[in-house]
Design a protein around this motif. Structure first.
Motif, PDB file in Angstrom:
ATOM      1  N   LYS A 165       0.854  -1.185   0.000  1.00 31.42           N
ATOM      2  CA  LYS A 165       0.000   0.000   0.000  1.00 31.42           C
ATOM      3  C   LYS A 165       0.889   1.235   0.000  1.00 31.42           C
ATOM      4  O   LYS A 165       1.759   1.385   0.846  1.00 31.42           O
ATOM      5  CB  LYS A 165      -0.896   0.002   1.230  1.00 31.42           C
ATOM      6  CG  LYS A 165      -1.917   1.106   1.227  1.00 31.42           C
ATOM      7  CD  LYS A 165      -2.836   0.999   2.423  1.00 31.42           C
ATOM      8  CE  LYS A 165      -3.839   2.131   2.391  1.00 31.42           C
ATOM      9  NZ  LYS A 165      -4.704   2.118   3.565  1.00 31.42           N
ATOM     10  N   VAL A 166       0.662   2.110  -0.977  1.00 30.19           N
ATOM     11  CA  VAL A 166       1.457   3.325  -1.092  1.00 30.19           C
ATOM     12  C   VAL A 166       0.579   4.509  -0.692  1.00 30.19           C
ATOM     13  O   VAL A 166      -0.546   4.652  -1.174  1.00 30.19           O
ATOM     14  CB  VAL A 166       1.982   3.518  -2.532  1.00 30.19           C
ATOM     15  CG1 VAL A 166       2.770   4.797  -2.655  1.00 30.19           C
ATOM     16  CG2 VAL A 166       2.831   2.337  -2.935  1.00 30.19           C
ATOM     17  N   ALA A 167       1.080   5.342   0.198  1.00 24.01           N
ATOM     18  CA  ALA A 167       0.346   6.512   0.650  1.00 24.01           C
ATOM     19  C   ALA A 167       0.236   7.529  -0.485  1.00 24.01           C
ATOM     20  O   ALA A 167       0.963   7.465  -1.478  1.00 24.01           O
ATOM     21  CB  ALA A 167       1.049   7.145   1.849  1.00 24.01           C
ATOM     22  N   LEU A 168      -0.676   8.488  -0.319  1.00 27.75           N
ATOM     23  CA  LEU A 168      -0.861   9.516  -1.333  1.00 27.75           C
ATOM     24  C   LEU A 168       0.434  10.286  -1.567  1.00 27.75           C
ATOM     25  O   LEU A 168       0.842  10.523  -2.694  1.00 27.75           O
ATOM     26  CB  LEU A 168      -1.994  10.455  -0.924  1.00 27.75           C
ATOM     27  CG  LEU A 168      -2.297  11.592  -1.887  1.00 27.75           C
ATOM     28  CD1 LEU A 168      -2.714  11.045  -3.240  1.00 27.75           C
ATOM     29  CD2 LEU A 168      -3.370  12.495  -1.325  1.00 27.75           C
ATOM     30  N   PHE A 169       1.087  10.683  -0.493  1.00 22.35           N
ATOM     31  CA  PHE A 169       2.404  11.323  -0.582  1.00 22.35           C
ATOM     32  C   PHE A 169       3.390  10.437   0.159  1.00 22.35           C
ATOM     33  O   PHE A 169       3.461  10.436   1.382  1.00 22.35           O
ATOM     34  CB  PHE A 169       2.388  12.722   0.035  1.00 22.35           C
ATOM     35  CG  PHE A 169       1.567  13.698  -0.738  1.00 22.35           C
ATOM     36  CD1 PHE A 169       2.023  14.182  -1.950  1.00 22.35           C
ATOM     37  CD2 PHE A 169       0.336  14.110  -0.270  1.00 22.35           C
ATOM     38  CE1 PHE A 169       1.265  15.078  -2.679  1.00 22.35           C
ATOM     39  CE2 PHE A 169      -0.430  15.004  -0.987  1.00 22.35           C
ATOM     40  CZ  PHE A 169       0.027  15.489  -2.199  1.00 22.35           C
ATOM     41  N   SER A 170       4.163   9.669  -0.600  1.00 19.90           N
ATOM     42  CA  SER A 170       5.128   8.768   0.019  1.00 19.90           C
ATOM     43  C   SER A 170       6.443   9.509   0.262  1.00 19.90           C
ATOM     44  O   SER A 170       6.632  10.648  -0.177  1.00 19.90           O
ATOM     45  CB  SER A 170       5.365   7.553  -0.885  1.00 19.90           C
ATOM     46  OG  SER A 170       6.018   7.956  -2.068  1.00 19.90           O
ATOM     47  N   VAL A 171       7.343   8.855   0.932  1.00 15.34           N
ATOM     48  CA  VAL A 171       8.665   9.436   1.197  1.00 15.34           C
ATOM     49  C   VAL A 171       9.394   9.701  -0.117  1.00 15.34           C
ATOM     50  O   VAL A 171      10.087  10.700  -0.269  1.00 15.34           O
ATOM     51  CB  VAL A 171       9.486   8.491   2.112  1.00 15.34           C
ATOM     52  CG1 VAL A 171      10.896   9.003   2.305  1.00 15.34           C
ATOM     53  CG2 VAL A 171       8.793   8.311   3.444  1.00 15.34           C
ATOM     54  N   GLY A 172       9.199   8.808  -1.088  1.00 10.87           N
ATOM     55  CA  GLY A 172       9.834   8.986  -2.389  1.00 10.87           C
ATOM     56  C   GLY A 172       9.427  10.277  -3.068  1.00 10.87           C
ATOM     57  O   GLY A 172      10.229  10.901  -3.766  1.00 10.87           O
ATOM     58  N   ASP A 173       8.169  10.691  -2.859  1.00 12.58           N
ATOM     59  CA  ASP A 173       7.708  11.940  -3.469  1.00 12.58           C
ATOM     60  C   ASP A 173       8.498  13.143  -2.962  1.00 12.58           C
ATOM     61  O   ASP A 173       8.755  14.088  -3.706  1.00 12.58           O
ATOM     62  CB  ASP A 173       6.220  12.152  -3.204  1.00 12.58           C
ATOM     63  CG  ASP A 173       5.363  11.143  -3.922  1.00 12.58           C
ATOM     64  OD1 ASP A 173       5.788  10.664  -4.996  1.00 12.58           O
ATOM     65  OD2 ASP A 173       4.268  10.819  -3.413  1.00 12.58           O
TER      66      ASP A 173
END
Length: 128
Positions: free
Chosen positions: A93-101
């Motif tokens: 599950k990927v959040a709307l704003f992930s750390v990668g963003d």
């Protein structure tokens, strides 16, 4: 110092051939592998590009250092963003704003600043 002289002595055609062969090999491995292997290969290529820029900066010692450092930082942040995004995606599950963003955002800011520094240096008569 002998290593640098031996590298410089190699003809440019050989470097082009090495680049094309390694690019085709990397693309083939990436297309043929699936799952984690492909992700790790892509991450290694991104982070390796940042290391190659750092080596190029140390090797050639450009007069205008800041734009090149910012380009290297941007490539490093893009690579870190890919690693962070794939680590988040591995959980399912990927959040709307992930750390990668946030890494991608920082990379874009660094790249824009590198461009602006380079243009400013070029307008003022410098070379980058």
């Amino acid at each position: 110092m002998r290593l640098r002289q031996s590298i410089v002595a190699i003809r440019p055609g050989w470097w082009l051939g090495l680049f094309v062969a390694s690019d085709l090999a990397a693309g083939g491995v990436s297309l043929l592998s699936r799952g984690t292997t492909s992700m790790l290969f892509h991450d290694a290529a991104c982070l390796g590009a940042a290391a190659a820029i750092a080596v190029g900066i140390a090797w050639h010692r450009p007069r205008a250092l800041r734009p090149w450092l910012l380009v290297g930082l941007a490539v490093l942040l893009f690579g870190c963003g890919d690693v962070a995004y794939e680590a988040d995606a591995a959980g399912g599950k990927v959040a709307l704003f992930s750390v990668g963003d946030w890494f991608y955002l920082g990379a874009n800011v660094a790249l824009a600043q590198a461009y602006l520094n380079g243009v400013t240096i070029d307008i003022n008569g410098g070379s980058w």
